[in-house]
Design a protein around this motif. Structure first.
Motif, PDB file in Angstrom:
ATOM      1  N   UNK A 277       0.819  -1.211   0.000  1.00 19.31           N
ATOM      2  CA  UNK A 277       0.000   0.000   0.000  1.00 19.31           C
ATOM      3  C   UNK A 277       0.850   1.258   0.000  1.00 19.31           C
ATOM      4  N   UNK A 278       2.144   1.131   0.291  1.00 21.78           N
ATOM      5  CA  UNK A 278       3.048   2.272   0.286  1.00 21.78           C
ATOM      6  C   UNK A 278       4.215   1.977  -0.632  1.00 21.78           C
ATOM      7  N   UNK A 279       4.251   2.647  -1.762  1.00 19.90           N
ATOM      8  CA  UNK A 279       5.318   2.432  -2.720  1.00 19.90           C
ATOM      9  C   UNK A 279       6.571   3.150  -2.238  1.00 19.90           C
ATOM     10  N   UNK A 280       7.668   2.410  -2.136  1.00 14.85           N
ATOM     11  CA  UNK A 280       8.935   3.002  -1.700  1.00 14.85           C
ATOM     12  C   UNK A 280      10.016   2.562  -2.672  1.00 14.85           C
ATOM     13  N   UNK A 281      10.572   3.500  -3.368  1.00 13.13           N
ATOM     14  CA  UNK A 281      11.595   3.158  -4.334  1.00 13.13           C
ATOM     15  C   UNK A 281      12.088   4.391  -5.045  1.00 13.13           C
ATOM     16  N   UNK A 282      12.779   4.197  -6.151  1.00 15.53           N
ATOM     17  CA  UNK A 282      13.396   5.319  -6.864  1.00 15.53           C
ATOM     18  C   UNK A 282      13.067   5.259  -8.345  1.00 15.53           C
ATOM     19  N   UNK A 283      12.696   6.394  -8.880  1.00 14.78           N
ATOM     20  CA  UNK A 283      12.371   6.515 -10.295  1.00 14.78           C
ATOM     21  C   UNK A 283      13.516   5.986 -11.151  1.00 14.78           C
ATOM     22  N   UNK A 284      13.161   5.194 -12.149  1.00 15.52           N
ATOM     23  CA  UNK A 284      14.152   4.663 -13.073  1.00 15.52           C
ATOM     24  C   UNK A 284      14.612   3.259 -12.742  1.00 15.52           C
ATOM     25  N   UNK A 285      14.333   2.814 -11.502  1.00 10.28           N
ATOM     26  CA  UNK A 285      14.772   1.485 -11.078  1.00 10.28           C
ATOM     27  C   UNK A 285      13.603   0.576 -10.698  1.00 10.28           C
ATOM     28  N   UNK A 286      12.423   1.132 -10.589  1.00  8.91           N
ATOM     29  CA  UNK A 286      11.279   0.380 -10.095  1.00  8.91           C
ATOM     30  C   UNK A 286      10.624  -0.463 -11.173  1.00  8.91           C
ATOM     31  N   UNK A 287      10.316  -1.705 -10.843  1.00  5.68           N
ATOM     32  CA  UNK A 287       9.633  -2.590 -11.775  1.00  5.68           C
ATOM     33  C   UNK A 287       8.237  -2.041 -12.073  1.00  5.68           C
TER      34      UNK A 287
END
Length: 393
Positions: free
Chosen positions: A206-216
């Protein structure tokens, strides 16, 4: 008794819940408990001159223990997005993970209102800075070293996914979260984003945590999280290692809006070797380079089930298993998916980009161990512009 207070603490007005060493008993820690006096002595009382990082979690200081060991101390910020319960859980989780390609946690300090983590210090900063940071900080990584780095990252992820007692999905594998020691051995950092598989049997985050350009894509757009998301991110990092440039930097043509898109474009024209960093000249193993690129493309397949496991990736990188012939079906990001990703990240008049997705490309300073911020920007954000892109061609 010393405590680390939170907002619903009754022993101190308007402070945070009390935490004492007794709270740590159930975490089965296998790490050293430092005193605040020891940490202050190591960092010269958190001298600004020793400050080497600042992130969503808090400040990072370089320090020296009495035995001469160089350490990186991460100090919890009072305005950190990382909650105290999550922090204590983090300590318990990290303390069980021991692998040559994971940043080592030496210990922690919970005393008074201080909550600190002590990590090994990584002499050569992050992989991002080494490859495409400011020119004065870049390292001349030869092909052998680059290949070794990819193998090391793959081994670290294989441990997290398949070999450790707890199956862990990192969620934010990227070049800034791969640190290099004095011998340029890679170590994965930032387990503040670690996801224990057994915590969410539905795999829906429910909470997306990641970095633009690397996320599936399935995670970025639908919150569907499995270890396949890490495998996708590894594929992006592998392409960056081969090419020497960031996936999120400006690209060559309007048709190719990132490095991964360009790799697919070159694949269609059977010109994958053009992806290799021109700074290497002819000093690289063509067979290994093509194999690594093909493995990266397999890892970034838009269909999660078609991505290989990390243990399979390790076997292919080490030459123990042949790299399969790439099937173009499902391997290319369709225009529909490209537009969906652009809309998701860039936002439009109906949809703003979520605050919990970090869009900055960062290069950490003389950096440390892990950055525990779950959704804050990286330390020292540096946006790579078109001038930089053309200068490195």
């Amino acid at each position: 008794m010393n405590c680390f207070a939170t907002e619903d603490c009754t022993c101190r007005p308007k402070r945070r819940r009390c935490y004492t060493l007794g709270n740590l008993k159930g975490l089965a820690l296998q790490i050293r408990l430092f005193t605040l006096r020891q940490i202050k002595a190591a960092t010269n009382n958190f001298d600004a001159a020793n400050k080497i990082g600042e992130g969503g979690f808090g400040s990072v200081y370089k320090g020296f223990l009495l035995d001469g060991t160089t350490i990186a101390v991460k100090q919890l910020s009072s305005k950190s997005q990382q909650g105290n319960n999550e922090f204590l859980t983090e300590i318990g989780t990290i303390s069980t993970l021991q692998h040559p390609h994971l940043v080592k946690l030496y210990g922690c300090c919970i005393e008074g209102n201080q909550l600190l983590l002590v990590y090994e210090y990584m002499e050569n900063n992050s992989l991002a800075r080494a490859l495409f940071g400011p020119e004065e900080f870049q390292l001349k990584l030869n092909w052998w070293t680059r290949h070794k780095i990819c193998v090391g990252i793959a081994r670290g992820l294989a441990y997290l996914h398949e070999e450790s007692r707890l199956k862990i999905v990192h969620r934010d594998i990227k070049a800034t979260n791969v640190l290099l020691d004095k011998d340029l051995n890679p170590k994965i950092s930032d387990f503040g984003l670690a996801k224990l598989d057994e915590e969410d049997k539905t795999h829906i985050s429910t909470k997306i945590a990641g970095t633009y350009g690397y996320m599936a894509p399935e995670y970025a757009m639908h919150g569907y999280l499995t270890d396949k998301a890490d495998i996708y991110s590894f594929g992006v990092v592998a392409l960056e290692v081969v090419n020497g440039r960031s996936n999120t930097s400006s690209q060559r043509t309007e048709e190719c809006f990132n490095l991964l898109d360009w790799a697919h474009f070159l694949k269609e024209g059977e010109n994958l070797i053009e992806l290799v960093d021109p700074r290497l000249g002819s000093h690289f193993n063509k067979e290994e380079a093509l194999a690594l690129i093909k493995i990266a493309l397999m890892c970034t397949n838009v269909t999660p089930a078609l991505r290989p496991s990390m243990s399979s990736v390790v076997s292919m990188l080490e030459g123990k298993v042949a790299v399969p012939v790439l099937d173009s079906a499902g391997a290319i990001m369709t225009q529909e998916k490209i537009e969906a990703m652009r809309k998701h990240f860039r936002g439009d008049e109906h949809q703003a980009v979520g605050e919990n997705i970090s869009k900055s490309m960062s290069i950490e300073g003389p950096w440390t161990g892990t950055a525990l911020s779950a959704s804050g920007n990286d330390q020292y954000p540096v946006l790579l512009d078109t001038d930089y892109w053309h200068k490195t061609e």
